[in-house]
Design a protein around this motif. Structure first.
Motif, PDB file in Angstrom:
ATOM      1  N   CYS A 195       0.832  -1.208   0.000  1.00 11.68           N
ATOM      2  CA  CYS A 195       0.000   0.000   0.000  1.00 11.68           C
ATOM      3  C   CYS A 195       0.865   1.257   0.000  1.00 11.68           C
ATOM      4  CB  CYS A 195      -0.914   0.003   1.226  1.00 11.68           C
ATOM      5  SG  CYS A 195      -2.210  -1.252   1.242  1.00 11.68           S
ATOM      6  N   ARG A 245      -8.685  -1.463   2.625  1.00 17.34           N
ATOM      7  CA  ARG A 245     -10.112  -1.776   2.477  1.00 17.34           C
ATOM      8  C   ARG A 245     -10.363  -2.594   1.216  1.00 17.34           C
ATOM      9  NH1 ARG A 245     -15.057   0.306   4.390  1.00 17.34           N
ATOM     10  NH2 ARG A 245     -13.848   1.706   5.703  1.00 17.34           N
ATOM     11  N   ARG A 246      -9.719  -2.170   0.123  1.00 16.27           N
ATOM     12  CA  ARG A 246      -9.937  -2.866  -1.142  1.00 16.27           C
ATOM     13  C   ARG A 246      -8.674  -2.781  -1.978  1.00 16.27           C
ATOM     14  NH1 ARG A 246     -15.187  -2.084  -5.155  1.00 16.27           N
ATOM     15  NH2 ARG A 246     -14.799  -3.954  -6.428  1.00 16.27           N
ATOM     16  N   SER A 247      -8.166  -3.934  -2.388  1.00 12.17           N
ATOM     17  CA  SER A 247      -6.878  -3.968  -3.054  1.00 12.17           C
ATOM     18  C   SER A 247      -6.902  -4.960  -4.196  1.00 12.17           C
ATOM     19  CB  SER A 247      -5.786  -4.353  -2.045  1.00 12.17           C
ATOM     20  OG  SER A 247      -4.590  -4.701  -2.689  1.00 12.17           O
ATOM     21  N   ASP A 281      -7.180  -7.811   1.436  1.00 10.62           N
ATOM     22  CA  ASP A 281      -7.905  -6.586   1.789  1.00 10.62           C
ATOM     23  C   ASP A 281      -9.027  -6.955   2.746  1.00 10.62           C
ATOM     24  OD1 ASP A 281     -10.235  -7.379   0.252  1.00 10.62           O
ATOM     25  OD2 ASP A 281      -9.300  -6.531  -1.531  1.00 10.62           O
ATOM     26  N   GLU A 336     -12.227  -6.370   2.603  1.00 12.20           N
ATOM     27  CA  GLU A 336     -13.459  -6.901   2.035  1.00 12.20           C
ATOM     28  C   GLU A 336     -13.400  -8.425   1.987  1.00 12.20           C
ATOM     29  OE1 GLU A 336     -14.577  -5.098  -1.634  1.00 12.20           O
ATOM     30  OE2 GLU A 336     -14.871  -3.104  -0.721  1.00 12.20           O
ATOM     31  N   ARG A 337     -12.265  -8.971   1.589  1.00 16.34           N
ATOM     32  CA  ARG A 337     -12.119 -10.424   1.566  1.00 16.34           C
ATOM     33  C   ARG A 337     -11.932 -10.995   2.970  1.00 16.34           C
ATOM     34  NH1 ARG A 337      -7.597 -10.762  -3.051  1.00 16.34           N
ATOM     35  NH2 ARG A 337      -7.272  -8.601  -2.382  1.00 16.34           N
ATOM     36  N   ASN A 350     -10.308   2.447   8.745  1.00 15.30           N
ATOM     37  CA  ASN A 350     -11.097   1.213   8.703  1.00 15.30           C
ATOM     38  C   ASN A 350     -11.436   0.707  10.103  1.00 15.30           C
ATOM     39  OD1 ASN A 350     -10.982   0.488   5.670  1.00 15.30           O
ATOM     40  ND2 ASN A 350      -8.829   0.853   6.180  1.00 15.30           N
ATOM     41  N   GLU A 353      -8.982 -14.829  -0.302  1.00 21.41           N
ATOM     42  CA  GLU A 353     -10.262 -15.489  -0.533  1.00 21.41           C
ATOM     43  C   GLU A 353     -10.120 -16.991  -0.770  1.00 21.41           C
ATOM     44  OE1 GLU A 353      -9.125 -13.773  -4.638  1.00 21.41           O
ATOM     45  OE2 GLU A 353      -8.656 -13.480  -2.516  1.00 21.41           O
TER      46      GLU A 353
END
Length: 325
Positions: A18, A41-43, A48, A50-51, A95, A294
């Motif tokens: 990041c 948060r989202r990558s 990230d 979200e996953r 976050n 994931e």
């Protein structure tokens, strides 16, 4: 997708990725690697939030790491360490509804009890502290719980697996280790020279950790652990984290090849000494067809399909590392 499994990982380079995203690299491979990064948060990388939300419980050691080759002109490694720590704090603040910074196992339990991820800190390469014993107090103030004395380059503390591998801990390195232990910072022997490893085993009074190292008997890479090294970690009460990077898995980078490392460590009575340290966001290709966080349940399923009981899987995926902190 919601998974019912827990996941506690001993090493990732997500904060570095990041921090470095957006840098204009001349090397097209470097540019491609870092351009897919985003934020926590989202990558487009491996990890990230979200996953991470798909796990029943999720805790992660985030390494503060910077390659000396990527230090901007006019900056220094200790300055990069400060910037990396600031980036970590910013990601935690932005976050805070999803993740909490933690220092202890009790704080990890509290975070996951609130339905949030738990974040812990490590330092990969003491160059970020200028290899200065006095700066260990700064690491302690930051909440660092694991510290690699070296990355791939030898320094004033020790040789590495890749440079001066015959060099063990220097006299200053031994003093550095002693101060780490006084501050309850575990020494992380991943990347350390073989000679340095055995110096740590001989001198350390606390459990020894290899946060992201596989079996050298299965894949004869110098970054991996010999059977005797794993036994020494086991006997110290420490843990070794399974690394997903194809290069350290071996000629068979399938899920079968990755599982072979797990089974070899288990044959060495590693039921309470093996954990997971995927090295995600610190490498390109993951083994077993995994694309990122994931796909970690694929490893759980592969082990379950081989008849390993849920109690053992929960130890590998959560309890063994949690027990340490």
């Amino acid at each position: 997708m919601i998974h019912t499994i827990p996941y506690f990982d001993a090493h990732c380079d997500t904060i570095h990725r990041c921090h470095t995203a957006g840098t204009l690299f001349r090397d097209p491979e470097l540019r491609a690697f870092y351009d897919i990064a985003g934020n926590l948060r989202r990558s487009g990388g491996h990890i990230d939030l979200e996953r991470a939300g798909g796990f029943a419980r999720y805790a992660q050691f985030f390494a503060l790491y910077q390659s000396p080759r990527l230090v901007p002109k006019g900056s220094s490694m200790p300055e990069q360490g400060v910037l990396l720590h600031q980036r970590f704090l910013r990601e935690m603040e932005e976050n805070r509804e999803r993740i909490l910074p933690c220092r202890t196992g009790a704080e990890v339990d509290e975070a996951v009890g609130q339905g949030k991820a738990a974040a812990l800190l490590s330092i990969e390469g003491a160059e970020l502290l200028d290899c200065d014993i006095r700066r260990l107090d700064t690491a302690y103030d930051w909440g660092v719980r694991l510290l690699n004395p070296v990355w791939n380059y030898a320094n004033r503390l020790s040789g590495s697996n890749a440079q001066q591998p015959e060099q063990g801990l220097t006299a200053y390195g031994r003093d550095f280790l002693q101060r780490m232990e006084e501050l309850s910072i575990y020494v992380d022997v991943s990347h350390l020279s073989d000679a340095g490893f055995w110096d740590v085993v001989r001198l350390s009074r606390r459990p020894v950790v290899a946060s992201h190292s596989n079996s050298r008997a299965v894949c004869p890479h110098r970054r991996n652990l010999t059977d005797d090294m794993f036994r020494a970690i086991r006997d110290s009460g420490g843990v070794a984290g399974l690394n997903y990077y194809q290069h350290f898995v071996g000629d068979d980078p399938t899920m079968e090849g990755l599982v072979r490392h797990v089974e070899h460590f288990l044959e060495l009575d590693g039921e309470r000494s093996l954990c997971l340290g995927g090295d995600m966001d610190g490498c390109e290709l993951l083994a077993g067809g995994m694309r990122g966080l994931e796909d970690v349940p694929l490893l759980w399923q592969a082990l379950a399909d081989r008849g390993y009981p849920q109690s053992l899987l929960e130890d590998l995926f959560w309890n063994n590392l949690r027990r340490l902190i």
